[in-house]
Scaffold this motif. Structure first.
Motif, PDB file in Angstrom:
ATOM      1  N   ASN A 149       0.804  -1.219   0.000  1.00 32.34           N
ATOM      2  CA  ASN A 149       0.000   0.000   0.000  1.00 32.34           C
ATOM      3  C   ASN A 149       0.835   1.266   0.000  1.00 32.34           C
ATOM      4  O   ASN A 149       0.337   2.345  -0.250  1.00 32.34           O
ATOM      5  CB  ASN A 149      -0.909   0.036   1.234  1.00 32.34           C
ATOM      6  CG  ASN A 149      -2.225  -0.638   0.954  1.00 32.34           C
ATOM      7  OD1 ASN A 149      -2.525  -0.953  -0.190  1.00 32.34           O
ATOM      8  ND2 ASN A 149      -2.989  -0.872   1.992  1.00 32.34           N
ATOM      9  N   PRO A 172       2.867   4.344  -4.494  1.00 24.83           N
ATOM     10  CA  PRO A 172       1.823   4.925  -5.336  1.00 24.83           C
ATOM     11  C   PRO A 172       1.902   4.367  -6.753  1.00 24.83           C
ATOM     12  O   PRO A 172       2.975   4.307  -7.340  1.00 24.83           O
ATOM     13  CB  PRO A 172       2.155   6.416  -5.334  1.00 24.83           C
ATOM     14  CG  PRO A 172       3.602   6.498  -5.012  1.00 24.83           C
ATOM     15  CD  PRO A 172       3.968   5.277  -4.230  1.00 24.83           C
ATOM     16  N   PRO A 231       1.015   8.909  -9.099  1.00 25.98           N
ATOM     17  CA  PRO A 231       1.204   9.949  -8.085  1.00 25.98           C
ATOM     18  C   PRO A 231       0.006  10.887  -7.969  1.00 25.98           C
ATOM     19  O   PRO A 231      -0.340  11.312  -6.872  1.00 25.98           O
ATOM     20  CB  PRO A 231       2.442  10.696  -8.561  1.00 25.98           C
ATOM     21  CG  PRO A 231       2.679  10.255  -9.945  1.00 25.98           C
ATOM     22  CD  PRO A 231       2.059   8.909 -10.101  1.00 25.98           C
ATOM     23  N   SER A 241      -2.628   9.410  -5.822  1.00 19.53           N
ATOM     24  CA  SER A 241      -2.286   9.475  -4.398  1.00 19.53           C
ATOM     25  C   SER A 241      -2.510  10.864  -3.838  1.00 19.53           C
ATOM     26  O   SER A 241      -2.872  11.028  -2.682  1.00 19.53           O
ATOM     27  CB  SER A 241      -0.820   9.107  -4.168  1.00 19.53           C
ATOM     28  OG  SER A 241      -0.490   7.964  -4.865  1.00 19.53           O
ATOM     29  N   THR A 276      -6.290  12.056  -2.352  1.00 17.73           N
ATOM     30  CA  THR A 276      -6.954  11.757  -1.079  1.00 17.73           C
ATOM     31  C   THR A 276      -5.998  12.012   0.066  1.00 17.73           C
ATOM     32  O   THR A 276      -4.849  11.582   0.033  1.00 17.73           O
ATOM     33  CB  THR A 276      -7.405  10.282  -0.977  1.00 17.73           C
ATOM     34  OG1 THR A 276      -6.579   9.512  -1.806  1.00 17.73           O
ATOM     35  CG2 THR A 276      -8.851  10.120  -1.303  1.00 17.73           C
ATOM     36  N   ASN A 327      -4.137   9.036   1.622  1.00 18.38           N
ATOM     37  CA  ASN A 327      -2.986   8.374   1.005  1.00 18.38           C
ATOM     38  C   ASN A 327      -1.669   9.057   1.316  1.00 18.38           C
ATOM     39  O   ASN A 327      -0.718   8.932   0.564  1.00 18.38           O
ATOM     40  CB  ASN A 327      -3.150   8.351  -0.514  1.00 18.38           C
ATOM     41  CG  ASN A 327      -4.060   7.242  -0.948  1.00 18.38           C
ATOM     42  OD1 ASN A 327      -4.320   6.327  -0.164  1.00 18.38           O
ATOM     43  ND2 ASN A 327      -4.540   7.311  -2.161  1.00 18.38           N
ATOM     44  N   GLN A 387       1.617   7.342   0.764  1.00 21.45           N
ATOM     45  CA  GLN A 387       2.055   7.222  -0.627  1.00 21.45           C
ATOM     46  C   GLN A 387       2.657   8.530  -1.111  1.00 21.45           C
ATOM     47  O   GLN A 387       3.629   8.530  -1.861  1.00 21.45           O
ATOM     48  CB  GLN A 387       0.875   6.836  -1.516  1.00 21.45           C
ATOM     49  CG  GLN A 387       0.326   5.467  -1.184  1.00 21.45           C
ATOM     50  CD  GLN A 387      -0.751   5.032  -2.150  1.00 21.45           C
ATOM     51  OE1 GLN A 387      -1.216   5.805  -2.975  1.00 21.45           O
ATOM     52  NE2 GLN A 387      -1.154   3.772  -2.046  1.00 21.45           N
ATOM     53  N   VAL A 388       2.080   9.636  -0.668  1.00 15.22           N
ATOM     54  CA  VAL A 388       2.646  10.935  -1.044  1.00 15.22           C
ATOM     55  C   VAL A 388       4.066  11.052  -0.502  1.00 15.22           C
ATOM     56  O   VAL A 388       4.982  11.508  -1.193  1.00 15.22           O
ATOM     57  CB  VAL A 388       1.773  12.099  -0.502  1.00 15.22           C
ATOM     58  CG1 VAL A 388       2.417  13.439  -0.790  1.00 15.22           C
ATOM     59  CG2 VAL A 388       0.388  12.041  -1.101  1.00 15.22           C
TER      60      VAL A 388
END
Lengths: 411, 413
Positions: free
Chosen positions: A121, A124, A127, A130, A133, A136, A139-140
């Motif tokens: 998870n 990303p 990008p 990601s 939201t 996320n 992921q950022v």
């Protein structure tokens, strides 16, 4: 008037008017919602830009790895301490005995994520997806990490992008200051809403749990975090709490540690003298994976529910509680209201009835007030400690806070 | 050949081809994709265009305190006239039932629209909790709110905000260019839509569209003569005939170019040399107005939203109408004065209350025709405010203003 004074006055006025108006104070909630959304609007661009810039300024890959490992290590240790603190307090004061078990609404069980899921998870796939939201944010962070390293590799040709990122992060800090001007209004509305929908009977029946939780949180804040500063960072804790005061009032008044992130980034950099590259890395990461306040709650709630239902927990299940709580803190990254959601995973792992959460739902908002403070201070403490060890702390600035305050009080 | 001429020719050709296909039994629907493709291109512009030009517009207002009384007065005039124009558009469309009975098929599509429940919900939903999400979903109000905050924050950051500012500026310029590229395809799109309407719906639908345009012209003329000239007469206490005389060449340019930006230099010259407004006032008010004050466009948006709702047989409640007013006001602020911006923004207004985007199709075909008078109202609106403010601030050379009026001079003697 300083902002935090306004926030505290707003908090007080909000609580009083909510208490007077009663459940109708609900209609004030949209005002608080607008404020929380305005802060939410800042978070993703701020994290993306400031983290990318932070990574580009750490030119030595070894240092990057060292800081990363150290951050994760400290987060892990403080989380474990928080859970144990929660467990211990719950044991000593035997919370939960003699509680009237009236099952609340049935809750869906949340499966704790496996380590493999957590890792997959993190990456990303797209990008931009990601970025859309706030949930996320991990992921950022990962994307910003790669982007920062890639910008450094690109040398001169990467400069224009870096300049834009630098400028975006500056603009986002300005935006934070603008939005914070509205914080007293937002805090007023949120507090009125909290106080208005509150039933006195619920508060009284859980008063013991709540007060023990608050005590545990204060101990975490001043003894554990303070100790970390004194013994590991070798800094006086006074300036830390003074410098973070504004962030603490915001966290308390909004019940949200993620809403506090932009403010605590400003506090840590401007009041405590932590370099931008350390703070822009450590704080966003901590805001998603390090929730000391929530961890205390999970330990305490597990014992509370086992006592309430008269289920005896053996040593092994307590260990399970600790492990699941740590993992779920990471896995819960960014899920709003995750404290209460992930509790169900913790309870399930120890074979406790999930319905028990219903007993604690009534006080969730009041619990989250102090919880948010501990969550965000936990991140700040780690940021200061690592900055000190890496020589990225401007100690003059750190202690200046105190000098400035003293001068002011003398005048 | 000039673009507007191409579009007019395309309209006529579209009607002819559509009618021919109808007579010979071909399905004119095959030509519709030409129109759809054009409108999709237009849609591609919306998000970035609003974001860039709105942010840029806000950064133009350097220091809110320096803006001062004059600026606030100007903004207030702009705001009031915009809201009035939207209301006029809504009233006319409702009174003349412009869209009722347009298409049985569409009216029976029984679409449900998402209606906001309360005023506070409208406001809460205007705030983006994530700017990227707002851009992805194309939520114009949220993009506008974010751009406002971003613009103020860029100004606050001073030198450090420059790179972002430069990037936004460049984006805005590129988007304006992109818009004019897309507009080059307008004749093809208009041809496709016209052929589709003429071929599948018949002459009476064309007449109904013509009626829309006529009512729009009527509403614009009425609005300009009552509200604008009324402002000149009652608030500024000046002769309205002289105002129209002095602005005449700007009105002609606006009518033929359909671009309030293109008319800006002319109206600047008119207002300074023919009407005697000081350079201070006109240099500030007109450029600001050409980007944020679009009375003709606002009038169109109110009218068009009601038209589309009637075509689809959707009843709009008070909250939806309020949402239309807010969105139309703000989106008028968020567009540069370029040709075609009226119906680019219409897609924003339609989606804000959940009206079908396809409602744009019919109006897109005649947009060029109605945009001509719309731009005249846009340009006049800015000039009216400039003259009124100048008069109140004592920055109007009344000798110069009245010089073209022999009968007045005569009465003075």
């Amino acid at each position: 008037m300083k902002l935090w004074v306004k926030i505290i006055i707003a908090m007080f006025l909000g609580l009083v008017s909510g208490w007077v108006i009663g459940p109708k104070a609900e209609m004030l909630y949209p005002v608080g919602e607008v404020f929380l959304k305005l802060i939410g609007m800042i978070i993703v661009p701020l994290v993306l830009a400031s983290m990318t810039v932070g990574i580009t300024s750490i030119h030595d890959p070894k240092k990057l790895g060292r800081v990363g490992l150290k951050t994760l290590g400290l987060y892990f240790v403080t989380t474990v301490i928080s859970i144990i603190l929660g467990l211990t307090f719950a044991f000593i004061f035997s919370v939960g005995y003699g509680i009237d078990i009236t099952p609340g609404q049935p809750l869906a069980e949340v499966e704790p994520m496996t380590l493999a899921q957590i890792f997959s998870n993190l990456i990303p796939i797209n990008p931009f997806a990601s970025l859309t939201t706030n949930a996320n944010i991990l992921q950022v962070i990962v994307f910003a990490l790669f982007l920062g390293v890639a910008i450094n590799f690109s040398g001169e040709r990467g400069r224009p992008l870096l300049e834009i990122m630098e400028s975006v992060s500056e603009v986002m800090y300005s935006l934070t200051s603008i939005v914070m001007e509205f914080s007293p209004i937002g805090v007023f509305a949120i507090m009125a809403w909290v106080a208005g929908r509150f039933e006195m009977s619920v508060l009284l029946s859980l008063a013991k749990f709540l007060s023990i939780y608050y005590v545990a949180c204060l101990i975490q804040l001043f003894v554990v975090f303070g100790g970390l500063l004194v013994f590991i960072a070798r800094l006086s804790p006074g300036p830390f709490f003074k410098g973070m005061w504004e962030a603490m009032t915001v966290a308390f008044g909004t019940c949200s540690s993620s809403a506090t992130l932009p403010v605590s980034m400003q506090c840590v950099q401007e009041n405590l003298g932590v370099s931008k590259n350390i703070s822009s890395f450590v704080l966003p990461l901590g805001s998603t994976i390090n929730m000391a306040g929530a961890a205390i709650f999970q330990g305490m709630a597990a014992i509370f529910i086992s006592n309430a239902y008269g289920i005896h927990l053996d040593f092994l299940s307590i260990i399970t509680v600790v492990i699941t709580a740590v993992l779920s803190a990471v896995g819960a990254a960014g899920i709003p209201g995750s404290g209460i959601l992930m509790l169900s995973a913790v309870l399930a792992s120890a074979g406790l009835p999930i319905e028990g959460i219903g007993l604690l739902l009534g006080i969730d908002r009041i619990r989250e007030m102090i919880s948010a403070v501990v969550n965000s201070m936990g991140d700040a403490v780690v940021a200061v400690t690592i900055a000190k060890q890496e020589g990225e702390l401007d100690e003059l600035q750190y202690y200046d806070v105190q000098v400035a305050e003293l001068e002011e009080s003398e005048a | 050949m000039k673009l507007w001429l191409q579009i007019i020719i395309a309209m006529i050709a579209g009607i002819a081809v559509g009618a021919l296909m109808r007579v010979t039994g071909f399905d004119a629907k095959v030509l519709l994709p030409l129109g759809t493709a054009f409108l999709e291109l237009v849609r591609m512009l919306v998000v970035l265009l609003i974001f860039a030009s709105m942010t840029l517009g806000i950064t133009g207002v350097r220091d809110p305190k320096k803006l001062g009384r004059l600026g606030i007065k100007t903004l207030l005039f702009y705001f009031c006239t915009t809201v009035i124009s939207i209301a006029v558009g809504i009233t006319f469309a409702t009174y003349f039932e412009l869209g009722v009975g347009f298409s049985e098929e569409m009216a029976n599509a029984s679409l449900t629209i998402t209606e906001p429940q309360s005023v506070s919900e409208i406001f809460v939903s205007m705030i983006p909790s994530n700017p990227f999400a707002a851009l992805v979903s194309g939520n114009a109000l949220q993009i506008i709110v974010f751009s406002i905050f971003l613009g103020v924050a860029i100004n606050m950051s001073g030198e450090k905000g420059r790179p972002v500012m430069d990037a936004v500026e460049s984006l805005a310029d590129v988007m304006v260019q992109l818009t004019s590229i897309v507009m080059k395809f307008a004749p093809v799109g208009v041809f496709g839509i016209m052929a589709w309407i003429a071929g599948t719906m018949g002459l009476d639908k064309l007449l109904q569209l013509a009626r829309f345009v006529l009512v729009y012209y009527f509403a614009c003329l009425l609005f300009a003569s009552v509200i604008f000239l009324g402002m000149i007469r009652l608030i500024a206490g000046l002769n309205p005939v002289r105002f129209v005389q002095g602005m005449w060449s700007a009105i002609v340019v606006a009518f033929s170019t359909g671009s309030s930006s293109a008319s800006l230099p002319v109206s600047m010259k008119c207002i300074q040399e023919n009407l005697g407004v000081s350079k201070n006032i006109s240099g500030f008010i007109l450029p600001l107005g050409s980007t944020i004050n679009m009375n003709g466009t606002a009038l169109f948006q109110g009218m068009a939203a009601i038209f589309v709702a009637q075509v689809y047989g959707i009843h709009l409640d008070m909250y939806s109408v309020l949402t239309i007013v807010i969105t139309a006001t703000l989106s008028a602020v968020g567009t540069a004065g370029i040709p075609g911006q009226g119906f680019i923004m219409l897609s924003v207004v339609l989606t804000s209350v959940g009206l079908p985007y396809e409602g744009l199709f019919m109006l897109a075909a005649v947009d060029r025709l109605r945009d001509m008078i719309g731009t005249v109202v846009n340009v006049m609106g800015d000039a009216v405010v400039a003259v009124t403010v100048a008069k109140q601030e004592g920055e109007l050379d009344e000798m110069c203003y009245n010089q073209g009026l022999p009968e007045l001079e005569g009465s003075e003697v």
